[in-house]
Design a protein around this motif. Structure first.
Motif, short mmCIF file in Angstrom:
data_model
loop_
_atom_site.label_atom_id
_atom_site.label_comp_id
_atom_site.label_asym_id
_atom_site.label_seq_id
_atom_site.Cartn_x
_atom_site.Cartn_y
_atom_site.Cartn_z
N ALA A 102 0.71 -1.16 0.06
CA ALA A 102 0.18 0.09 -0.07
C ALA A 102 0.86 1.18 -0.08
O ALA A 102 0.61 2.46 -0.63
CB ALA A 102 -0.86 0.06 1.33
N GLY A 103 1.90 1.20 0.85
CA GLY A 103 2.64 2.19 0.72
C GLY A 103 3.40 2.76 -0.52
O GLY A 103 3.60 3.77 -0.95
N ALA A 104 4.14 1.46 -1.10
CA ALA A 104 4.73 1.83 -2.27
C ALA A 104 3.76 2.35 -3.70
O ALA A 104 3.91 3.21 -4.22
CB ALA A 104 5.31 0.54 -2.78
N ALA A 105 2.29 1.89 -3.54
CA ALA A 105 1.40 2.30 -4.73
C ALA A 105 1.21 3.73 -4.24
O ALA A 105 0.97 4.29 -5.25
CB ALA A 105 0.26 1.29 -4.51
N THR A 106 0.96 4.19 -3.11
CA THR A 106 0.32 5.32 -2.87
C THR A 106 1.79 6.31 -2.99
O THR A 106 1.48 7.33 -3.55
CB THR A 106 0.10 5.71 -1.10
OG1 THR A 106 -0.64 4.54 -0.82
CG2 THR A 106 -0.06 6.91 -0.85
#
Length: 467
Positions: A102-106
């Motif tokens: 989730a962090g990488a995508a955001t």
């Protein structure tokens, strides 16, 4: 909560804290401001593949996805008011690996959106100053607004609210000025992917236009990254989110219809400044209205650009504070209490993207279109993980405090999840090369994640997620 071990005392987190200063109006300004540049440019690329009528259908579908998503996402934001936003929700639901995804995508979404907006700022300024190179203007925009974000979140949020109100006013002025030339026949001519009747090609074009319909609303979820800086997040964030998405839906429909009905809409596809060009149909190139639109139009672009810098910096800050990125990126400025290193790091990546034509301009699309598409890939993956996190936390943490609960659960989050999956599948099909680049980013990031477990073991305990 699933988590890797933490060896540092909870008190250490104090060196990585943000100030709680933002009120409801400021959060609404951030919510609308983050997105409002999507009404100024980017969406018209969808006309090139879907036509005006086909794109209306695509935009309505995406508007429904965002509305249900925001009503569902607000439950997560108020339950876990954390600067990491989706990273924090997925980490709570699925552990460190979920947090990474989730962090990488955001991060991809929020780091790649600003260069596209900066290029549009350059294009608008180029209209007024033909000798000004748009890329140089884009770089200058980065330098100015990174500095403003570093000076302080209260100043940044007040500025964001002012420019957002001016941007909304300008969009209303645009619709008023072009309204005398409004012809529904202009909007419907060749409205099905360049044809006058619906065909399988129209269906194909509507799916291909999904990234540009998403651009209408992309980044509204960035308010979640300001949750730690809100004075009363459990009350103010739901108000900001819900009024924000309603504001944006109305503006998106109005701008799209009035621009397409003003003249030959095919001349507005594949350009970075569709509104000034649409106004030319009505008032001519040398009208005072035209120059006013260009200057006021910059407020909309600046609002989103400035707001997304705030968003990406908080995401980098939260990931670094938790040990997912180098710890030095989580340092807060000793005087201004802002994540200055995170602001600068995201700016370096954005400026590099602006000057990377040969690397980013591929697959038959323009530089801006590819940057937009890359940002949308990050957003869609994050939406999917966020809705899965909502379902998981409803099951595994039934007693979690939920100041706002998603209405019509499970229907709203289920629709948002299914719509996001459809968007992801179609985007991979129509933008395979960009999808491959996005996947490479995630894989390289995951390798880094696996090699740096020690950073997360020694990261300061995250009170907001441990309590």
């Amino acid at each position: 909560m699933k988590s890797e071990s933490r060896n540092q005392p909870i008190g250490k987190v104090m060196h990585h804290e943000l100030k709680q200063t933002l009120g409801t109006w400021q959060l609404w300004g951030i919510a609308v401001g983050l997105v409002i540049s999507g009404e100024y440019f980017g969406w018209s690329y969808g006309w090139a593949s879907a036509g005006t009528l086909g794109f209306v259908i695509t935009a309505i579908f995406i508007a429904a996805m965002y509305t249900t998503f925001i009503f569902s996402f607000t439950e997560l934001t108020t339950s876990i008011p954390h600067a990491g936003g989706p990273f924090a929700y997925a980490r709570q639901a699925f552990g460190p690996t979920g947090g990474y995804l989730a962090g990488a995508a955001t991060l991809v979404e929020f780091v790649f959106a600003p260069p596209a907006i900066a290029l549009a700022i350059g294009a608008y300024l180029h209209v007024q100053f033909p000798g000004l190179e748009p890329k140089h203007a884009a770089m200058c925009a980065y330098l100015v607004f990174m500095a403003l974000n570093i000076v302080g979140v209260q100043i940044a949020a007040a500025f964001e609210l002012c420019v957002t109100l001016l941007a909304i006013f300008e969009l209303l002025v645009f619709m008023g000025v072009v309204s005398p030339g409004f012809r529904w026949s202009n909007f419907t001519a060749g409205g099905w992917a360049g044809a006058n009747t619906f065909s399988m090609g129209s269906f194909h074009g509507m799916f291909a236009a999904i990234p540009f319909a998403i651009w209408f609303f992309l980044a509204i979820e960035g308010v979640a990254m300001a949750a730690e800086e809100a004075r009363n997040p459990k009350r103010s964030i739901p108000i900001a989110y819900i009024t924000g998405i309603l504001t944006l839906v109305v503006l998106a429909i109005g701008v799209m219809v009035f621009a397409g009905a003003a003249g030959d809409w095919t001349r507005l596809a594949n350009i970075n400044d569709p509104l000034p060009q649409a106004m030319k149909f009505i008032v001519g190139e040398h009208s005072g209205w035209m120059h006013m639109l260009v200057w006021l139009g910059l407020f909309g672009l600046v609002a989103s650009f400035h707001g997304i810098i705030l968003g990406y910096s908080r995401q980098i800050f939260a990931l670094a504070r938790a040990g997912y990125l180098p710890e030095w990126l989580s340092k807060v400025h000793p005087r201004f209490k802002t994540p200055h290193r995170a602001i600068l790091a995201g700016g370096v990546v954005g400026i590099a993207a602006i000057y990377s034509d040969e690397l980013i301009q591929f697959g038959g699309q323009t530089l801006t279109a590819n940057i937009v598409t890359m940002s949308v890939f990050g957003a869609i993956v994050m939406y999917i993980i966020s809705m899965l996190s909502l379902f998981k936390l409803r099951r595994t943490a039934p007693n979690m405090e939920r100041p706002f609960r998603a209405p019509l659960f499970p229907l709203f989050p289920a629709f948002a999840l299914i719509a996001a999956l459809i968007c992801l599948a179609t985007m991979v099909y129509f933008n395979f090369l960009v999808a491959v680049v996005f996947a490479i980013f995630l894989v390289l990031g995951y390798v880094y994640f696996l090699l740096t477990r020690h950073q997360r073991d020694t990261a300061p305990a995250d009170v907001l997620l441990e309590e």
